[in-house]
Each structure stands twice: as C-alpha cells, then as structure tokens.
Motif scaffolding. Sequence first.
Motif, PDB file in Angstrom:
ATOM      1  N   UNK A   9     -24.751  52.261 -25.191  1.00  0.00           N
ATOM      2  CA  UNK A   9     -25.154  53.312 -26.119  1.00  0.00           C
ATOM      3  C   UNK A   9     -26.157  54.251 -25.451  1.00  0.00           C
ATOM      4  N   UNK A  10     -26.060  55.533 -25.820  1.00  0.00           N
ATOM      5  CA  UNK A  10     -27.057  56.495 -25.382  1.00  0.00           C
ATOM      6  C   UNK A  10     -28.407  56.112 -25.966  1.00  0.00           C
ATOM      7  N   UNK A  11     -29.458  56.307 -25.179  1.00  0.00           N
ATOM      8  CA  UNK A  11     -30.822  56.024 -25.640  1.00  0.00           C
ATOM      9  C   UNK A  11     -31.670  57.288 -25.546  1.00  0.00           C
ATOM     10  N   UNK A  12     -32.467  57.523 -26.577  1.00  0.00           N
ATOM     11  CA  UNK A  12     -33.421  58.633 -26.577  1.00  0.00           C
ATOM     12  C   UNK A  12     -34.815  58.027 -26.673  1.00  0.00           C
ATOM     13  N   UNK A  13     -35.592  58.173 -25.601  1.00  0.00           N
ATOM     14  CA  UNK A  13     -36.936  57.601 -25.535  1.00  0.00           C
ATOM     15  C   UNK A  13     -37.963  58.714 -25.678  1.00  0.00           C
ATOM     16  N   UNK A  14     -39.034  58.438 -26.408  1.00  0.00           N
ATOM     17  CA  UNK A  14     -40.069  59.447 -26.663  1.00  0.00           C
ATOM     18  C   UNK A  14     -41.374  59.045 -25.978  1.00  0.00           C
ATOM     19  N   UNK A  15     -42.058  60.047 -25.394  1.00  0.00           N
ATOM     20  CA  UNK A  15     -43.316  59.814 -24.691  1.00  0.00           C
ATOM     21  C   UNK A  15     -44.350  60.858 -25.107  1.00  0.00           C
ATOM     22  N   UNK A  16     -45.613  60.477 -24.956  1.00  0.00           N
ATOM     23  CA  UNK A  16     -46.703  61.381 -25.291  1.00  0.00           C
ATOM     24  C   UNK A  16     -47.032  62.339 -24.150  1.00  0.00           C
ATOM     25  N   UNK A  17     -46.726  61.934 -22.909  1.00  0.00           N
ATOM     26  CA  UNK A  17     -47.187  62.693 -21.746  1.00  0.00           C
ATOM     27  C   UNK A  17     -46.020  63.111 -20.865  1.00  0.00           C
ATOM     28  N   UNK A  18     -46.269  64.133 -20.002  1.00  0.00           N
ATOM     29  CA  UNK A  18     -45.205  64.636 -19.135  1.00  0.00           C
ATOM     30  C   UNK A  18     -44.945  63.738 -17.935  1.00  0.00           C
ATOM     31  N   UNK A  19     -45.754  62.696 -17.760  1.00  0.00           N
ATOM     32  CA  UNK A  19     -45.486  61.718 -16.710  1.00  0.00           C
ATOM     33  C   UNK A  19     -44.565  60.609 -17.221  1.00  0.00           C
ATOM     34  N   UNK A  20     -44.233  60.652 -18.511  1.00  0.00           N
ATOM     35  CA  UNK A  20     -43.359  59.676 -19.144  1.00  0.00           C
ATOM     36  C   UNK A  20     -43.882  58.247 -18.940  1.00  0.00           C
ATOM     37  N   UNK A  21     -45.196  58.105 -19.124  1.00  0.00           N
ATOM     38  CA  UNK A  21     -45.830  56.798 -18.935  1.00  0.00           C
ATOM     39  C   UNK A  21     -46.430  56.245 -20.226  1.00  0.00           C
ATOM     40  N   UNK A  22     -46.560  57.083 -21.265  1.00  0.00           N
ATOM     41  CA  UNK A  22     -47.158  56.655 -22.530  1.00  0.00           C
ATOM     42  C   UNK A  22     -46.139  56.782 -23.657  1.00  0.00           C
ATOM     43  N   UNK A  23     -45.502  55.683 -24.051  1.00  0.00           N
ATOM     44  CA  UNK A  23     -44.499  55.752 -25.118  1.00  0.00           C
ATOM     45  C   UNK A  23     -45.110  56.236 -26.431  1.00  0.00           C
ATOM     46  N   UNK A  24     -44.365  57.057 -27.138  1.00  0.00           N
ATOM     47  CA  UNK A  24     -44.794  57.524 -28.450  1.00  0.00           C
ATOM     48  C   UNK A  24     -44.435  56.459 -29.491  1.00  0.00           C
ATOM     49  N   UNK A  25     -44.726  56.741 -30.738  1.00  0.00           N
ATOM     50  CA  UNK A  25     -44.384  55.821 -31.827  1.00  0.00           C
ATOM     51  C   UNK A  25     -43.693  56.610 -32.942  1.00  0.00           C
ATOM     52  N   UNK A  26     -42.419  56.290 -33.219  1.00  0.00           N
ATOM     53  CA  UNK A  26     -41.588  55.276 -32.559  1.00  0.00           C
ATOM     54  C   UNK A  26     -41.231  55.685 -31.131  1.00  0.00           C
ATOM     55  N   UNK A  27     -40.969  54.678 -30.296  1.00  0.00           N
ATOM     56  CA  UNK A  27     -40.746  54.936 -28.876  1.00  0.00           C
ATOM     57  C   UNK A  27     -39.308  55.305 -28.560  1.00  0.00           C
ATOM     58  N   UNK A 104     -47.787  65.314 -31.594  1.00  0.00           N
ATOM     59  CA  UNK A 104     -48.578  64.127 -31.276  1.00  0.00           C
ATOM     60  C   UNK A 104     -50.061  64.388 -31.563  1.00  0.00           C
ATOM     61  N   UNK A 105     -50.718  63.448 -32.260  1.00  0.00           N
ATOM     62  CA  UNK A 105     -52.138  63.596 -32.578  1.00  0.00           C
ATOM     63  C   UNK A 105     -52.995  63.628 -31.317  1.00  0.00           C
ATOM     64  N   UNK A 106     -52.587  62.847 -30.307  1.00  0.00           N
ATOM     65  CA  UNK A 106     -53.394  62.717 -29.089  1.00  0.00           C
ATOM     66  C   UNK A 106     -53.345  63.979 -28.223  1.00  0.00           C
ATOM     67  N   UNK A 107     -52.178  64.593 -28.136  1.00  0.00           N
ATOM     68  CA  UNK A 107     -52.015  65.749 -27.240  1.00  0.00           C
ATOM     69  C   UNK A 107     -51.925  67.075 -27.976  1.00  0.00           C
ATOM     70  N   UNK A 108     -51.689  67.011 -29.291  1.00  0.00           N
ATOM     71  CA  UNK A 108     -51.508  68.225 -30.109  1.00  0.00           C
ATOM     72  C   UNK A 108     -50.321  69.046 -29.626  1.00  0.00           C
ATOM     73  N   UNK A 109     -49.310  68.372 -29.118  1.00  0.00           N
ATOM     74  CA  UNK A 109     -48.094  69.023 -28.640  1.00  0.00           C
ATOM     75  C   UNK A 109     -46.884  68.197 -29.053  1.00  0.00           C
ATOM     76  N   UNK A 114     -36.843  61.293 -22.843  1.00  0.00           N
ATOM     77  CA  UNK A 114     -35.972  60.851 -21.762  1.00  0.00           C
ATOM     78  C   UNK A 114     -34.670  60.377 -22.402  1.00  0.00           C
ATOM     79  N   UNK A 115     -33.561  60.983 -21.996  1.00  0.00           N
ATOM     80  CA  UNK A 115     -32.250  60.625 -22.530  1.00  0.00           C
ATOM     81  C   UNK A 115     -31.487  59.884 -21.446  1.00  0.00           C
ATOM     82  N   UNK A 116     -31.048  58.679 -21.774  1.00  0.00           N
ATOM     83  CA  UNK A 116     -30.378  57.820 -20.795  1.00  0.00           C
ATOM     84  C   UNK A 116     -29.013  57.430 -21.337  1.00  0.00           C
ATOM     85  N   UNK A 117     -27.997  57.653 -20.536  1.00  0.00           N
ATOM     86  CA  UNK A 117     -26.636  57.213 -20.893  1.00  0.00           C
ATOM     87  C   UNK A 117     -25.882  56.976 -19.600  1.00  0.00           C
TER      88      UNK A 117
END
Length: 226
Positions: A9-27, A104-109, A114-117
């Motif tokens: 299945x295709x996966x859509x992952x959400x992050x808070x930062x442009x380094x894709x190191x901090x998962x958002x919620x929901x992730x 995002x509350x932390x970044x105000x953006x 990241x889309x993976x399939x």
Amino acid sequence: MDILGKLEKMRILAFKDNAFSKPASPASWPVLVNPESYAMDYKIEYNTDAAPGNDGTSAKYTRHDPEEFSCDLWFDNTGILDDTPRPDIYSEMDKFRKFLLDIEDETHEPRHFMIIWGKMIFKGRITGLQIQYKLFKSDGTPIRAMATVSFKGSFDDLLRLAKANLLSPDLTHKRVVRAGDTLPNMCEEIYGSTAYVTQIARVNNLAKFRQIPAGTELYFPPFAKV
C-alpha cells in the motif's frame, strides 16, 4: 507462484521539519486503495525577455523548479473496499483534510510529507486538495469520495543550489556507482580533491558511504574545486 508478490500500500508520512526527522501527529495516513496512477511534473524556467531595442528573444536558463506529484485517492464508508464500515464520509474527509492542511503548532507552518510506494519516494509539501463526492444515498448523503492531492517537491539546500547551477559555472554531475567505486575516489575524479566527501554524502542522503552498492545514482553538486 505469485509473480506480482504481496500488495504494497502507498504510505503518506507527515513530518514537522524539512529534514524529515520529526514525525507529526498523526504521523501517517492509511491509504485505503492504491491509486490507479500518479503523475510527476518537471519544469524548467527560462527568461525570454528581450533587451531594449532588440526584437529577438533567447531562452536563457533560470532554474529547475521542484518536481510536482499528484494522484487521486478513494474513500468509502460502506466497507465494500476494506470490510470496515465507517459512520460518515464527511468526518473521514475532514480528518484527511486536517492531516494534509493543518498548521503545526511548533513551526507555525504546514507539514512536510513523504510519499512511499514501492521504489517511489517523494518528499514535498501539499499544494492542493480537491474532494469530489461520487456515490450517494437516496437522501443525497455521500458515501464515497475521491480526493485529488498535489505536492511540490522539497530537496536539500545543497542539491537545490546544485540543480539551479548557482554554486559554480560547472554543471551538476550525476554518476552511477560502479563496482569498485568509492566516494572519496569519485570526489577526487570530479573535484580533484576528497574534501567534499561529507557534503556529497549529505546531499545524497547517505547514512554510510564506505560501501555504496553498485548501481546507486549519486549527485555531485558544482562546488568550487579545491
């Protein structure tokens, strides 16, 4: 023998930062049905303005735009598609809209995604969401919807500058690793120095660069040669 293998299945992952190191919620968002297709759009910008007194124009390269990704995703609350009935398609679409568009509350953006399939990995930010309601009950209540999503790509600043050809007059080098190649040797060949090994590893998102598998495609930005 299953030639096609297990359905991924295709996966859509959400992050808070442009380094894709901090998962958002929901992730992540569970894609109900894989899209029938997806589109990748690539653009290059040119300046065609003519100089004063000159009727002719010449397309002068300006920059590479980030790639754009788009696809259609289906939603259904009848349970026909996944044997999991849902009470309300409106609430499902509202959750999806918030997942993609909330600030995002932390970044105000807005978030980074990241889309993976399969072998396709796309990193970017949402630029558009259109929801079409497709199937209705007799009272007009929708029970199925199609969401058209579009994202603009994000990439490392060094790679962005390299693609934009702003770091030096030299063009970006793209090389495929051959058996026996090492990153220091490739840097020596391209730049005449091994000084940029760490930067090249970072540009190409290499966690380890001692042994790079043959066939790996690497970008070498046009740094000023040492």
